[in-house]
Design a protein around this motif. Structure first.
Motif, PDB file in Angstrom:
ATOM      1  N   TYR A  76       0.835  -1.200   0.000  1.00  0.00           N
ATOM      2  CA  TYR A  76       0.000   0.000   0.000  1.00  0.00           C
ATOM      3  C   TYR A  76       0.874   1.255   0.000  1.00  0.00           C
ATOM      4  O   TYR A  76       1.868   1.333   0.734  1.00  0.00           O
ATOM      5  CB  TYR A  76      -0.875  -0.016   1.263  1.00  0.00           C
ATOM      6  CG  TYR A  76      -1.875   1.123   1.353  1.00  0.00           C
ATOM      7  CD1 TYR A  76      -2.896   1.239   0.419  1.00  0.00           C
ATOM      8  CD2 TYR A  76      -1.790   2.047   2.379  1.00  0.00           C
ATOM      9  CE1 TYR A  76      -3.809   2.275   0.512  1.00  0.00           C
ATOM     10  CE2 TYR A  76      -2.711   3.082   2.481  1.00  0.00           C
ATOM     11  CZ  TYR A  76      -3.723   3.194   1.543  1.00  0.00           C
ATOM     12  OH  TYR A  76      -4.626   4.208   1.640  1.00  0.00           O
ATOM     13  N   ILE A  77       0.497   2.203  -0.828  1.00  0.00           N
ATOM     14  CA  ILE A  77       1.122   3.528  -0.765  1.00  0.00           C
ATOM     15  C   ILE A  77      -0.004   4.516  -0.512  1.00  0.00           C
ATOM     16  O   ILE A  77      -0.913   4.624  -1.353  1.00  0.00           O
ATOM     17  CB  ILE A  77       1.841   3.903  -2.079  1.00  0.00           C
ATOM     18  CG1 ILE A  77       2.893   2.850  -2.435  1.00  0.00           C
ATOM     19  CG2 ILE A  77       2.481   5.277  -1.970  1.00  0.00           C
ATOM     20  CD1 ILE A  77       3.612   3.101  -3.758  1.00  0.00           C
ATOM     21  N   GLN A  78       0.030   5.159   0.627  1.00  0.00           N
ATOM     22  CA  GLN A  78      -1.036   6.119   0.891  1.00  0.00           C
ATOM     23  C   GLN A  78      -0.797   7.356   0.026  1.00  0.00           C
ATOM     24  O   GLN A  78       0.254   7.997   0.149  1.00  0.00           O
ATOM     25  CB  GLN A  78      -1.058   6.508   2.358  1.00  0.00           C
ATOM     26  CG  GLN A  78      -2.345   7.215   2.701  1.00  0.00           C
ATOM     27  CD  GLN A  78      -2.297   7.825   4.082  1.00  0.00           C
ATOM     28  OE1 GLN A  78      -1.261   8.283   4.542  1.00  0.00           O
ATOM     29  NE2 GLN A  78      -3.437   7.841   4.723  1.00  0.00           N
ATOM     30  N   PRO A  79      -1.756   7.675  -0.890  1.00  0.00           N
ATOM     31  CA  PRO A  79      -1.512   8.830  -1.759  1.00  0.00           C
ATOM     32  C   PRO A  79      -1.403  10.100  -0.903  1.00  0.00           C
ATOM     33  O   PRO A  79      -2.227  10.325  -0.023  1.00  0.00           O
ATOM     34  CB  PRO A  79      -2.764   8.883  -2.648  1.00  0.00           C
ATOM     35  CG  PRO A  79      -3.467   7.582  -2.434  1.00  0.00           C
ATOM     36  CD  PRO A  79      -3.061   7.070  -1.113  1.00  0.00           C
ATOM     37  N   ARG A  80      -0.341  10.856  -1.085  1.00  0.00           N
ATOM     38  CA  ARG A  80      -0.186  12.112  -0.352  1.00  0.00           C
ATOM     39  C   ARG A  80       0.752  13.034  -1.127  1.00  0.00           C
ATOM     40  O   ARG A  80       1.531  12.568  -1.953  1.00  0.00           O
ATOM     41  CB  ARG A  80       0.349  11.873   1.067  1.00  0.00           C
ATOM     42  CG  ARG A  80       1.640  11.106   1.126  1.00  0.00           C
ATOM     43  CD  ARG A  80       1.972  10.694   2.564  1.00  0.00           C
ATOM     44  NE  ARG A  80       3.304  10.128   2.667  1.00  0.00           N
ATOM     45  CZ  ARG A  80       3.602   8.850   2.448  1.00  0.00           C
ATOM     46  NH1 ARG A  80       2.657   8.009   2.087  1.00  0.00           N
ATOM     47  NH2 ARG A  80       4.827   8.420   2.570  1.00  0.00           N
ATOM     48  N   LEU A  81       0.653  14.325  -0.840  1.00  0.00           N
ATOM     49  CA  LEU A  81       1.514  15.292  -1.533  1.00  0.00           C
ATOM     50  C   LEU A  81       2.865  15.317  -0.841  1.00  0.00           C
ATOM     51  O   LEU A  81       3.000  15.840   0.258  1.00  0.00           O
ATOM     52  CB  LEU A  81       0.876  16.682  -1.492  1.00  0.00           C
ATOM     53  CG  LEU A  81      -0.233  16.934  -2.497  1.00  0.00           C
ATOM     54  CD1 LEU A  81      -0.868  18.290  -2.274  1.00  0.00           C
ATOM     55  CD2 LEU A  81       0.293  16.821  -3.937  1.00  0.00           C
ATOM     56  N   ASP A  82       3.838  14.675  -1.454  1.00  0.00           N
ATOM     57  CA  ASP A  82       5.142  14.572  -0.813  1.00  0.00           C
ATOM     58  C   ASP A  82       6.154  14.401  -1.950  1.00  0.00           C
ATOM     59  O   ASP A  82       6.135  13.394  -2.658  1.00  0.00           O
ATOM     60  CB  ASP A  82       5.120  13.366   0.141  1.00  0.00           C
ATOM     61  CG  ASP A  82       6.481  13.087   0.776  1.00  0.00           C
ATOM     62  OD1 ASP A  82       7.491  13.611   0.294  1.00  0.00           O
ATOM     63  OD2 ASP A  82       6.512  12.313   1.751  1.00  0.00           O
ATOM     64  N   TYR A  83       7.037  15.379  -2.100  1.00  0.00           N
ATOM     65  CA  TYR A  83       7.982  15.379  -3.212  1.00  0.00           C
ATOM     66  C   TYR A  83       8.866  14.122  -3.186  1.00  0.00           C
ATOM     67  O   TYR A  83       9.075  13.461  -4.196  1.00  0.00           O
ATOM     68  CB  TYR A  83       8.839  16.652  -3.167  1.00  0.00           C
ATOM     69  CG  TYR A  83      10.044  16.579  -4.065  1.00  0.00           C
ATOM     70  CD1 TYR A  83       9.911  16.661  -5.454  1.00  0.00           C
ATOM     71  CD2 TYR A  83      11.322  16.384  -3.525  1.00  0.00           C
ATOM     72  CE1 TYR A  83      11.017  16.556  -6.280  1.00  0.00           C
ATOM     73  CE2 TYR A  83      12.432  16.276  -4.345  1.00  0.00           C
ATOM     74  CZ  TYR A  83      12.275  16.362  -5.724  1.00  0.00           C
ATOM     75  OH  TYR A  83      13.365  16.244  -6.532  1.00  0.00           O
ATOM     76  N   LYS A  84       9.351  13.762  -1.959  1.00  0.00           N
ATOM     77  CA  LYS A  84      10.269  12.616  -1.856  1.00  0.00           C
ATOM     78  C   LYS A  84       9.559  11.311  -2.231  1.00  0.00           C
ATOM     79  O   LYS A  84      10.127  10.439  -2.875  1.00  0.00           O
ATOM     80  CB  LYS A  84      10.805  12.500  -0.426  1.00  0.00           C
ATOM     81  CG  LYS A  84      11.889  13.508  -0.146  1.00  0.00           C
ATOM     82  CD  LYS A  84      12.438  13.311   1.241  1.00  0.00           C
ATOM     83  CE  LYS A  84      13.277  14.521   1.613  1.00  0.00           C
ATOM     84  NZ  LYS A  84      13.306  14.767   3.026  1.00  0.00           N
ATOM     85  N   LEU A  85       8.278  11.220  -1.828  1.00  0.00           N
ATOM     86  CA  LEU A  85       7.496  10.025  -2.167  1.00  0.00           C
ATOM     87  C   LEU A  85       7.294   9.947  -3.683  1.00  0.00           C
ATOM     88  O   LEU A  85       7.464   8.887  -4.302  1.00  0.00           O
ATOM     89  CB  LEU A  85       6.147  10.053  -1.439  1.00  0.00           C
ATOM     90  CG  LEU A  85       5.180   8.938  -1.827  1.00  0.00           C
ATOM     91  CD1 LEU A  85       5.697   7.582  -1.351  1.00  0.00           C
ATOM     92  CD2 LEU A  85       3.787   9.174  -1.244  1.00  0.00           C
ATOM     93  N   ALA A  86       6.962  11.095  -4.290  1.00  0.00           N
ATOM     94  CA  ALA A  86       6.725  11.114  -5.741  1.00  0.00           C
ATOM     95  C   ALA A  86       7.992  10.692  -6.487  1.00  0.00           C
ATOM     96  O   ALA A  86       7.936   9.874  -7.421  1.00  0.00           O
ATOM     97  CB  ALA A  86       6.293  12.512  -6.167  1.00  0.00           C
ATOM     98  N   LYS A  87       9.144  11.187  -6.015  1.00  0.00           N
ATOM     99  CA  LYS A  87      10.412  10.850  -6.677  1.00  0.00           C
ATOM    100  C   LYS A  87      10.699   9.349  -6.514  1.00  0.00           C
ATOM    101  O   LYS A  87      11.078   8.660  -7.456  1.00  0.00           O
ATOM    102  CB  LYS A  87      11.535  11.687  -6.042  1.00  0.00           C
ATOM    103  CG  LYS A  87      12.861  11.508  -6.722  1.00  0.00           C
ATOM    104  CD  LYS A  87      13.938  12.375  -6.127  1.00  0.00           C
ATOM    105  CE  LYS A  87      15.283  11.901  -6.648  1.00  0.00           C
ATOM    106  NZ  LYS A  87      16.405  12.355  -5.878  1.00  0.00           N
ATOM    107  N   ILE A 312       4.177   1.868   2.188  1.00  0.00           N
ATOM    108  CA  ILE A 312       5.201   2.888   1.978  1.00  0.00           C
ATOM    109  C   ILE A 312       4.817   4.091   2.835  1.00  0.00           C
ATOM    110  O   ILE A 312       3.840   4.791   2.569  1.00  0.00           O
ATOM    111  CB  ILE A 312       5.328   3.233   0.478  1.00  0.00           C
ATOM    112  CG1 ILE A 312       5.813   2.001  -0.309  1.00  0.00           C
ATOM    113  CG2 ILE A 312       6.260   4.415   0.241  1.00  0.00           C
ATOM    114  CD1 ILE A 312       7.164   1.436   0.099  1.00  0.00           C
ATOM    115  N   ALA A 313       5.579   4.257   3.922  1.00  0.00           N
ATOM    116  CA  ALA A 313       5.113   5.143   4.995  1.00  0.00           C
ATOM    117  C   ALA A 313       6.119   6.211   5.398  1.00  0.00           C
ATOM    118  O   ALA A 313       5.929   6.864   6.424  1.00  0.00           O
ATOM    119  CB  ALA A 313       4.791   4.273   6.215  1.00  0.00           C
ATOM    120  N   GLY A 314       7.201   6.394   4.645  1.00  0.00           N
ATOM    121  CA  GLY A 314       8.226   7.337   5.104  1.00  0.00           C
ATOM    122  C   GLY A 314       8.777   6.839   6.424  1.00  0.00           C
ATOM    123  O   GLY A 314       9.182   5.687   6.534  1.00  0.00           O
ATOM    124  N   THR A 315       8.746   7.679   7.452  1.00  0.00           N
ATOM    125  CA  THR A 315       9.212   7.199   8.763  1.00  0.00           C
ATOM    126  C   THR A 315       8.089   7.264   9.812  1.00  0.00           C
ATOM    127  O   THR A 315       8.346   7.281  11.010  1.00  0.00           O
ATOM    128  CB  THR A 315      10.449   8.005   9.240  1.00  0.00           C
ATOM    129  OG1 THR A 315      10.175   9.394   9.091  1.00  0.00           O
ATOM    130  CG2 THR A 315      11.681   7.647   8.454  1.00  0.00           C
TER     131      THR A 315
END
Ligand SMILES: Cc1cc2nc3c(=O)[nH]c(=O)nc-3n(C[C@H](O)[C@H](O)[C@H](O)COP(=O)(O)OP(=O)(O)OC[C@H]3O[C@@H](n4cnc5c(N)ncnc54)[C@H](O)[C@@H]3O)c2cc1C
Length: 415
Positions: A76-87, A312-315
């Motif tokens: 799962y990738i939670q859709p969110r506005l995050d430049y690092k996630l998009a990259k 995919i959750a960042g930290t």
């Protein structure tokens, strides 16, 4: 002489300390936590040379998109506005090409086999460790025709890399797992895989290294670096400055932030997963993956650990009980007689797998630095690959020839 500082006391940091102290190097391990609980303590503990396909594989995008709509899905990738996630997503998408996957497989094959042999040596050297490496193999059970096809293809691929793989019928499964029904169309059995108790391994290493003179600095967060030219002279922490001869960056899912402080890009996302323990009733004997649900089942005699989901959750470390429910529900889908009890939130372990976009770890010198090494991004295979990573980093530290070709693990590959 100033010490070599290892940032991050996860399994990668500890195995790096293990091989460095063998070389007579003075080592200090810094960790922002009390080192009682990180991604390396409650995972499924499987040592799996069979896993030669990286997470970013052809077909993953279409599967991922269909899984996005289920809160209990394995990925799962939670859709969110995050430049690092998009990259990261863009790089992940690029890495799913057949060409890239073909390039990655031999690297995963070599490093996992190197690690496996190092685990065998480790056990012979430390019979006192109680880290029993159970060599029961791994069974990948499946229920659907589509997954059967994929798994049989994987078994053929594994054989091309000299890994043993057997296709099992339901009758074969009954022989291997005699105490309870396994609802499956078939399975692939990888006799060369093994499993251990990750918590026992972690505690043993920590105590052993302390006895060998490795200094641990828990509850100490690294915030920055003191640099001159292409060297780091000291690490700046919330407890003050620590001078360093060399630095190893083994910060798991947080390594990207540390790399940023050093001025280079290390695309990484935390792949959050959960596990929980149950009484093993009726007894499951074999380490198993419930393939459609991507749930790992690790039996340890009287108890068994179920682990899974990759978000995919960042930290972000918040526990999402709905995803835990996804793991829980899969138990009786495959083992209808197992006496499963839904865990309380405080019985759920969580961990952030450090996921690189192409599924290969970062191992080597940091770009632009002559005394900074990186060991990060091991995703779903951190326990499997930790001994080899530690050995390779110690070899690089000592300017020795590395035990394998590490070009594919280049730290600066996204710079
Ligand atoms: C559910 C689940 C099941 C899994 N099953 C398996 C399996 O069966 N087999 C397998 O091989 N792998 C498995 N894994 C993956 C494995 O657990 C990870 O790949 C591995 O633990 C990563 O180890 P690490 O040392 O890189 O990171 P971590 O264990 O996360 O350690 C990194 C450490 O760095 C510290 N740190 C970070 N930043 C800083 C800072 N600025 N200052 C100080 N300290 C810092 C953190 O506090 C942390 O303790 C599983 C993971 C999950 C979630």
């Amino acid at each position: 002489m100033k010490p070599t500082l290892i940032i991050g006391g996860g399994i990668v940091g500890l195995f790096s300390a293990y091989f460095l102290q063998k070389e007579g190097i003075e080592v200090q391990v810094i960790d922002q936590t009390d080192m009682q609980d990180n991604c390396s303590t409650g995972n499924a503990g499987m040592i799996t040379p069979s896993h030669i396909i990286p997470l970013a594989a052809p077909g993953m995008i279409s599967k991922g998109i269909s899984w996005m709509f289920s809160s209990k899905s394995p990925f799962y990738i939670q859709p969110r506005l995050d430049y690092k996630l998009a990259k990261w997503c863009l790089l992940f998408f690029k890495a799913t090409s057949e060409t890239q996957v073909k390039k990655s497989i031999p690297y995963l094959n070599h490093i996992t086999l190197l690690s496996k042999s190092l685990y065998v040596d480790f056990q012979l050297e430390h019979p006192e460790s109680a880290v029993a490496l159970s060599k029961k193999g791994l069974m990948m059970v499946y229920q659907t025709e589509a997954v059967e096809k994929e798994e049989i293809e994987l078994a053929h691929l594994a054989k091309n890399y000299s890994l043993e793989a057997e296709v099992l019928t339901p009758a074969d499964i009954r022989n291997l797992e005699p105490n309870l029904e396994v609802k499956a169309r078939g399975a692939i059995f990888f006799p060369g895989d093994s499993h251990l108790d990750p918590g026992a391994l972690y505690s043993f290493l920590r105590k052993y290294l302390e006895e060998k003179g490795v200094k641990f600095l828990p509850n100490t967060q690294v915030l920055g670096f003191e640099k001159s030219g292409n060297k780091v002279n000291a690490v700046l922490t919330d407890k003050g400055k620590i001078e360093a001869d060399k630095v190893l960056l083994c910060g798991g899912a947080w390594s990207a932030e540390l790399a940023q402080e050093l001025g280079f890009s290390l695309p990484l996302m935390g792949g959050k997963g959960y596990s929980f323990i149950q009484d093993n009733q009726p007894t499951i004997s074999l380490p198993t993956i419930l393939t459609e649900r991507k749930v790992a089942v690790s039996p340890y005699g009287s108890f068994v650990r179920f682990g899974g989901t990759l978000e995919i959750a960042g930290t972000n470390q918040k526990v999402n009980m709905n995803r835990v429910k996804g793991i829980f529900e899969s138990i009786n889908q495959y083992y209808p007689d197992f006496q499963a009890k839904f865990p309380q939130e405080n019985q759920v372990w969580k961990g952030l797998r450090p996921c690189s976009p192409d599924g290969l770890p970062y191992i080597g010198f940091a770009p632009g630095y002559e005394n900074v090494l990186v060991g990060a991004g091991h995703a779903m295979l951190g326990v499997t690959m930790a001994p080899a990573t530690g050995k390779l980093l110690a070899e690089l530290h000592q300017k020795k020839k590395t035990s394998m070709d590490i070009q594919g693990f280049e730290v600066g590959r996204y710079n």
